[in-house]
Design a protein around this motif. Structure first.
Motif, mmCIF file in Angstrom:
data_model
loop_
_atom_site.group_PDB
_atom_site.id
_atom_site.type_symbol
_atom_site.label_atom_id
_atom_site.label_comp_id
_atom_site.label_asym_id
_atom_site.label_seq_id
_atom_site.Cartn_x
_atom_site.Cartn_y
_atom_site.Cartn_z
ATOM 1 N N GLY A 64 -2.896 18.734 -30.641
ATOM 2 C CA GLY A 64 -2.120 17.887 -29.735
ATOM 3 C C GLY A 64 -2.979 17.277 -28.647
ATOM 4 N N THR A 135 0.101 9.599 -35.080
ATOM 5 C CA THR A 135 0.423 9.812 -33.673
ATOM 6 C C THR A 135 -0.080 8.676 -32.795
ATOM 7 O OG1 THR A 135 0.233 12.195 -34.080
ATOM 8 C CG2 THR A 135 0.273 11.483 -31.785
ATOM 9 N N GLN A 217 3.164 14.933 -32.667
ATOM 10 C CA GLN A 217 2.518 16.080 -32.034
ATOM 11 C C GLN A 217 1.487 15.608 -31.012
ATOM 12 O OE1 GLN A 217 0.313 18.742 -34.587
ATOM 13 N NE2 GLN A 217 0.582 20.465 -33.201
ATOM 14 N N ALA A 222 2.833 20.317 -28.193
ATOM 15 C CA ALA A 222 2.097 21.472 -28.703
ATOM 16 C C ALA A 222 2.202 22.658 -27.746
ATOM 17 C CB ALA A 222 0.630 21.106 -28.923
#
Length: 264
Positions: A64, A135, A217, A222
């Motif tokens: 993360g 992400t 994430q 996280a």
């Protein structure tokens, strides 16, 4: 002496209260990671972060954190390459559009993150089909989120510098517009650009709602996942993240002082 200003005693009291407001939670968190149940002290929880045997438990945090750092770089690039040039253009060439532009960039601060996600969800469905569900795509949403904060920092530097005179002087000497922006205007806006970059990094590292609802994430999501198994690792990483932002703040302050010395 300013009779309307607070006395020295009042300033000290205010400084101590404000300092305690920020220091007490940080010190409490640090003690929480160091104290044992029997009253002893240990740094074992800190050293365990680099223990290969315990790496599997905190692997989501490292993943993360890496994602958040990538997002921070992309978000800062959006601020420096899109927002800042647009602000310079509006201030120099289209001053009548300044109120409308300011309203548009300040609007996200009045919209709750959960409402913002509801509006972005259909857009991210299309982004997922074309660019994937990585992400890094959160940078588009984060670029919107940091707009109000970055705008204020950059606009303060723009108001302090006479951009029109600097631009006209550079153009009269034959400089092209890219040269004017990069070599003439940007150095005079360095303090605002650095502050906007720091704020953008802090927002990205601290953002949770958008990433959680869009199922990405990042550092904050996280921490929540790992906190269910180990309450100490998230607290340690939170302190390290705050220390990182503090060091960035010191670097910006030093760069700003260097800029003032160069001007003098």
């Amino acid at each position: 002496m300013n009779r309307l200003g607070p006395s020295r005693t009042v300033r000290w009291v205010i400084g101590i209260l404000v300092g305690a407001f920020f220091a007490i939670p940080l010190i409490s968190t640090l003690l929480y990671t160091l104290l044992l149940k029997d009253g002893g002290w240990t740094f074992g929880r800190w050293t365990a972060l680099f223990d290969p045997a315990a790496s599997a438990a905190i692997k989501p945090i490292w993943t993360g954190l890496g994602n958040s750092l990538v997002l921070a770089v992309i978000t800062v690039a959006i601020v420096l390459l899109l927002l800042a040039p647009t602000m310079i253009l509006v201030n120099l060439r289209f001053p009548k559009l300044k109120p409308i532009f300011e309203f548009a960039v300040l609007l996200p601060i009045s919209i709750p993150a959960i409402v913002l996600v509801v509006g972005l969800a259909p857009i991210y469905l299309q982004i997922g089909r074309t660019l994937g569900t990585g992400t890094w795509t959160l940078a588009f949403a984060y670029g919107i989120t940091v707009l109000p904060f970055a705008f204020r920092s950059i606009q303060a530097s723009i108001d302090a510098a006479d951009l029109k005179t600097l631009a006209e002087a550079a153009r009269s000497l034959g400089a092209s517009w890219p040269v004017v922006v990069l070599k003439v205007l940007a150095p005079n806006l360095r303090q605002g650009l650095l502050a906007a970059s720091l704020i953008s990094i802090a927002v990205v590292l601290g953002e949770f709602t958008i990433a959680s609802l869009l199922n990405r994430q990042v550092f904050q999501t996280a921490l929540v996942v790992v906190n269910k198994q180990d309450a100490y690792a998230p607290a340690i990483f939170t302190l390290l993240a705050l220390l990182f932002c503090f060091l960035l703040l010191l670097l910006i302050g030093r760069a700003a002082r260097g800029n003032r010395k160069a001007r003098s």
